[in-house]
Structures are given as structure tokens and as C-alpha cells.
Design a protein around this motif. Sequence first.
Motif, short mmCIF file in Angstrom:
data_model
loop_
_atom_site.label_atom_id
_atom_site.label_comp_id
_atom_site.label_asym_id
_atom_site.label_seq_id
_atom_site.Cartn_x
_atom_site.Cartn_y
_atom_site.Cartn_z
N MET A 17 0.82 -1.22 0.00
CA MET A 17 0.00 0.00 0.00
C MET A 17 0.86 1.27 0.00
O MET A 17 0.56 2.24 0.70
CB MET A 17 -0.95 0.00 1.19
CG MET A 17 -2.06 -1.03 1.10
SD MET A 17 -3.09 -0.80 -0.37
CE MET A 17 -4.25 -2.15 -0.17
N SER A 18 1.91 1.24 -0.79
CA SER A 18 2.81 2.40 -0.85
C SER A 18 3.64 2.33 -2.11
O SER A 18 4.28 1.31 -2.38
CB SER A 18 3.72 2.43 0.38
OG SER A 18 4.77 3.36 0.21
N ARG A 21 7.53 2.44 -0.88
CA ARG A 21 8.07 1.16 -0.41
C ARG A 21 8.14 0.13 -1.54
O ARG A 21 9.07 -0.69 -1.59
CB ARG A 21 7.22 0.64 0.75
CG ARG A 21 7.53 1.31 2.08
CD ARG A 21 6.76 0.68 3.22
NE ARG A 21 5.34 1.07 3.17
CZ ARG A 21 4.39 0.49 3.91
NH1 ARG A 21 4.69 -0.52 4.70
NH2 ARG A 21 3.14 0.92 3.83
N ARG A 51 -5.49 7.09 -4.76
CA ARG A 51 -4.22 7.70 -4.37
C ARG A 51 -4.50 9.02 -3.66
O ARG A 51 -5.25 9.85 -4.16
CB ARG A 51 -3.33 7.96 -5.59
CG ARG A 51 -3.00 6.75 -6.44
CD ARG A 51 -2.39 7.24 -7.76
NE ARG A 51 -1.92 6.20 -8.63
CZ ARG A 51 -2.68 5.54 -9.50
NH1 ARG A 51 -3.97 5.79 -9.57
NH2 ARG A 51 -2.16 4.62 -10.28
N THR A 52 -3.89 9.22 -2.52
CA THR A 52 -3.89 10.52 -1.86
C THR A 52 -2.44 10.86 -1.52
O THR A 52 -1.53 10.04 -1.74
CB THR A 52 -4.73 10.50 -0.56
OG1 THR A 52 -4.08 9.69 0.42
CG2 THR A 52 -6.14 9.97 -0.82
N THR A 53 -2.23 12.02 -0.99
CA THR A 53 -0.86 12.41 -0.63
C THR A 53 -0.34 11.58 0.54
O THR A 53 0.87 11.50 0.75
CB THR A 53 -0.81 13.89 -0.25
OG1 THR A 53 -1.76 14.14 0.79
CG2 THR A 53 -1.13 14.76 -1.47
N ARG A 54 -1.22 10.95 1.31
CA ARG A 54 -0.79 10.22 2.51
C ARG A 54 -0.90 8.71 2.39
O ARG A 54 -0.18 7.99 3.08
CB ARG A 54 -1.61 10.68 3.71
CG ARG A 54 -1.39 12.14 4.07
CD ARG A 54 -2.01 12.45 5.40
NE ARG A 54 -1.74 13.81 5.80
CZ ARG A 54 -2.03 14.31 7.00
NH1 ARG A 54 -2.60 13.54 7.90
NH2 ARG A 54 -1.76 15.58 7.29
N ARG A 55 -1.79 8.22 1.55
CA ARG A 55 -1.99 6.77 1.54
C ARG A 55 -2.48 6.28 0.17
O ARG A 55 -2.89 7.07 -0.69
CB ARG A 55 -2.99 6.38 2.62
CG ARG A 55 -4.34 7.04 2.47
CD ARG A 55 -5.22 6.84 3.69
NE ARG A 55 -5.43 5.42 3.96
CZ ARG A 55 -6.18 5.00 4.98
NH1 ARG A 55 -6.72 5.86 5.83
NH2 ARG A 55 -6.36 3.71 5.17
N VAL A 56 -2.39 4.96 0.02
CA VAL A 56 -2.88 4.28 -1.18
C VAL A 56 -3.86 3.21 -0.74
O VAL A 56 -3.60 2.45 0.21
CB VAL A 56 -1.72 3.62 -1.97
CG1 VAL A 56 -2.27 2.80 -3.14
CG2 VAL A 56 -0.76 4.67 -2.48
N GLU A 57 -5.02 3.14 -1.39
CA GLU A 57 -6.03 2.13 -1.06
C GLU A 57 -6.51 1.46 -2.34
O GLU A 57 -6.54 2.08 -3.41
CB GLU A 57 -7.21 2.77 -0.33
CG GLU A 57 -6.90 3.31 1.05
CD GLU A 57 -8.12 3.89 1.73
OE1 GLU A 57 -9.14 4.10 1.02
OE2 GLU A 57 -8.05 4.14 2.94
#
Length: 296
Positions: A17-18, A21, A51-57
Motif C-alpha cells: 500500500m505504498s 516502499r 491515491r492521496t498524498t498520505r496513503r494508497v487504497e
Amino acid sequence: MELLNDMALFIEVASVMSFRRAADATGVPNSTLSRRISALEKAIGLRLLHRTTRRVELTEAGQLYYERCRRIVDEARIAHEQLGEMLAQPSGMLRASLPVDFAVIYLAPLIKEFARRYPGITFDFDLTPRRIDLITEPFDVAIRMGELPNSTLIARQLAKLSPQVYASPQYLEIAGEPMHPTDLMNHECLGFPKVGTWTLHRKKETVEINVGGRFHVNSVGMFRRLATLGLGVVLLPKEIAAEDVMAGRLRQILPEWQGNSIPVYAITETRLLPAKTQRFIEFLQEHFGYNTEKIT
């Protein structure tokens, strides 16, 4: 192949989820990952990731795609690893067409060593004198002696044999020993039908001799055997005559002279070879000391 690569990249991102990484794990730049997965989403016609600036879902479609593709990518990775293992220790049936006499006299001991080195390979050898068709017949490789006709096949040179002149001690005792190639015109010479001329070389000197005799045979093994029985003089590659010379059945004559070199080739339909065939050709090149390739 590009689709499978993009699937694998998507699985890496979805697993952690990144993008960052996943980029660290794969060595693929973050920007490339994002671009490739965007292209994958465009090809599918559905968004796979939020996609957001803080996380991926994962989206609903992304979750389904992840579950299906993870198995596909895992199976592809396993298949790749298994082929790598096969390359390290090849197996399967090796089908080869071999020249009869050269195979029996010279190749057999080498094949014994090759079979010991690669116990996973089984063998199907065709020693008939016919020229097989590598395109329509199920052969992996053909070993051929002499210059090759033009074709689209791939030829890798294995060796260059050096013919020398030999006769049995019994024959020489009766007929006398020739001191110069021209003396062979007065001797019984054994050879293939329609070959009435021998060309012999000594340094920069070349002599062509018209030879004749009572026996014309289309088998190297046969006229080699006739020579050991004292029926004439023979022009043979020294590699094939070596056993009879060591046993005293043949003796080299005119030692400063040799015939035209005879090339030996491994012929395949393509350069993309299974491991068993590649290892066989490399093994023969290792023993013969040649490693050249051409399209015939």
C-alpha cells in the motif's frame, strides 16, 4: 509480457500500500511505478487504486484484480524459477542426428562423459546416413562433417579434423612405403565413390594426386576396416585413426603431409535452444576447442 510486468508492479504496490516502499523493493523508480499502473488502469478501463498524498487504497475493482493477479504473478515467478533450475541441471530427451562412423568411433566416449555429467537427460540418436530436416522433423541438433550447403539453419563449428595418410604394416610390407604423394598413384587407395583425387598439403606446398583402387565404399568405418586388413592406403582424420594407430593396426605414412581440413558443425533450426541442447553443444565445443557460429 508488458501486461504481466505491469501486473507484477501492481501486486508490489498493493501488497505494501505504498508506491515508495514498492519502489524500494523492486528498484523501479516511484514515478515509473505510478506511470505503469496508470497505463494498466487505462488498458483495463477501471481505477484500481485510490491515491492521496498520505496513503494508497485498493478500489473494489482493485481488490478483485489483486486477488486474481497475485496467483498469476506467483505462478509466473515459479515457472521462471523452475526454468532456471532446468538450465542449471537440464533434463528431457535430446534427439540428435549424428554421422555414423564419426559418432561410433569418436563421439561415443564423449557422449559417455556428457551422460555422466547430466543424468537428467535421456538420448535418442539417429545414425542413419540420410540428411534429416531440422524444420519438419523432431530433432534438437544435427552433427555434420564437411562444408555445408546454404540454408537458413544455424551452424556452430565444433572442430576441424586433420586427415592423414595411413596403411597397415602388412600392406606396407608387401607394397612398399610411398615416400612422396605422387607415389600413391601406384598404390591401392581406399575412399568414397567418385572421389578420384586426393589433395595433400605440406607447409605451402600442395599436391593433387589421381588415386585409384579396387574398393570404393560410402562408409568411413568400412574403408578404415579394410585398411587395417591390409587392403590399401587410406586418408583419414587422425582423430578417427588414433585407436588403430595405437593398437598397431595402422601406421601413418607421409607424416609431413595432410589432406584438406574437414569442419564439423552442430546445426540447429534456431539460436533459442533448450538447456539440454545448449549444454550438449557447449560440451562438444569444450572438448573440440571451437566456438564459432554462422547461418548456413
